[in-house]
Enzyme design. Structure first.
Site, PDB file in Angstrom:
ATOM      1  CB  CYS A  55       2.751 -51.856 -79.142  1.00 49.31           C
ATOM      2  SG  CYS A  55       3.044 -53.073 -77.836  1.00 49.31           S
ATOM      3  CD  GLU A  57       3.710 -47.761 -77.362  1.00 52.90           C
ATOM      4  OE1 GLU A  57       2.748 -48.303 -77.944  1.00 52.90           O
ATOM      5  OE2 GLU A  57       4.022 -47.708 -76.278  1.00 52.90           O
TER       6      GLU A  57
HETATM    7  N1  THU Z   1       0.546 -52.212 -75.745  1.00 52.33           N
HETATM    8  C1  THU Z   1       0.614 -50.992 -76.556  1.00 52.33           C
HETATM    9  O1  THU Z   1      -0.068 -50.604 -77.386  1.00 52.33           O
HETATM   10  N2  THU Z   1       1.682 -50.297 -76.262  1.00 52.33           N
HETATM   11  C2  THU Z   1       2.567 -50.518 -75.098  1.00 52.33           C
HETATM   12  O2  THU Z   1       3.715 -49.795 -75.172  1.00 52.33           O
HETATM   13  C3  THU Z   1       2.003 -51.486 -74.200  1.00 52.33           C
HETATM   14  C4  THU Z   1       1.186 -52.474 -74.542  1.00 52.33           C
HETATM   15  C5  THU Z   1      -0.799 -52.772 -75.966  1.00 52.33           C
HETATM   16  C6  THU Z   1      -0.603 -54.215 -76.430  1.00 52.33           C
HETATM   17  C7  THU Z   1      -1.747 -54.949 -76.045  1.00 52.33           C
HETATM   18  O3  THU Z   1      -2.705 -54.789 -77.299  1.00 52.33           O
HETATM   19  C8  THU Z   1      -2.379 -54.147 -74.946  1.00 52.33           C
HETATM   20  O4  THU Z   1      -1.541 -52.783 -74.924  1.00 52.33           O
HETATM   21  C9  THU Z   1      -2.202 -54.947 -73.611  1.00 52.33           C
HETATM   22  O5  THU Z   1      -1.102 -55.168 -73.409  1.00 52.33           O
END
Ligand code: THU
Length: 138
Positions: A55, A57
Site C-alpha cells: 500500500c 502508506e
Molecule cells: N491500497 C493502498 O494503497 N492503501 C490502502 O490503505 C488500501 C488499499 C491499495 C492496495 C491495492 O494496490 C489497491 O489499493 C486496491 O486494494
C-alpha cells in the site's frame, strides 16, 4: 499540531500519479509528514503475486524509516480509480493502521483522508485502531 494540511494532500495527489496498480486499477497516494518538516511520499505498488502488493502508506513509511526518520506528525492518503480524477475517501487498510500504530504516536499523529485539498477528515490512530496488537511495544 497543524490543521493546515492542504499542502500535504496536494503532495499525496502527486504521489498517486506514480501508482503501479495494473491489477486493481485503484491508485493510491500518500504523503507522510515528519516532525522535522520533511515529507516522504508513497504510492501503491502491485504485483502479479497479489499478496506482494504494498500500500501507498507503507511505501511512504518504509522510505522514511529506512532513511532513519523516526518522528512523524501526519499522513495524507488519497485514492480512487486510476482513470478518474475524482477520488474517494481512501481510509488506510488494517495492515497499514497496525504498522502506523507501531511507528507513530497513536495519540499525536494525524491521518488525513482526503478527496481534495479542501475536502478531508482528520483522525488519530487511536480512533482508527482502538484495540491494536501491542506486542512488546507496551
Ligand atoms: N491500497 C493502498 O494503497 N492503501 C490502502 O490503505 C488500501 C488499499 C491499495 C492496495 C491495492 O494496490 C489497491 O489499493 C486496491 O486494494
Amino acid at each position: 499540531m497543524t490543521t493546515d494540511y492542504d499542502f500535504l494532500i496536494r503532495i499525496a495527489f502527486e504521489a498517486r500519479e506514480k501508482s503501479l496498480c495494473k491489477y486493481s486499477g485503484f491508485a493510491v497516494g500518500a504523503a507522510l509528514l515528519c516532525r522535522s518538516g520533511e515529507v516522504y511520499t508513497g504510492c501503491n505498488i502491485e504485483c502479479g503475486a497479489y499478496s506482494a502488493t504494498v500500500c501507498a502508506e507503507r511505501v511512504a513509511l518504509f522510505k522514511a524509516l529506512s532513511e532513519g526518520k523516526t518522528e512523524f506528525s501526519a499522513i495524507a492518503v488519497v485514492g480512487g480509480n486510476v482513470d478518474e480524477t475524482e477520488t474517494v475517501y481512501c481510509s488506510p487498510c488494517g495492515t497499514c493502521r497496525q504498522i502506523l500504530w507501531e511507528y507513530c504516536d497513536p495519540d499525536d499523529f494525524e491521518v488525513i483522508i482526503a478527496r481534495s485539498d479542501v475536502d478531508f477528515s482528520v483522525h488519530s490512530l487511536s480512533e482508527l485502531l482502538p484495540f491494536p496488537f501491542a506486542g512488546s511495544k507496551e
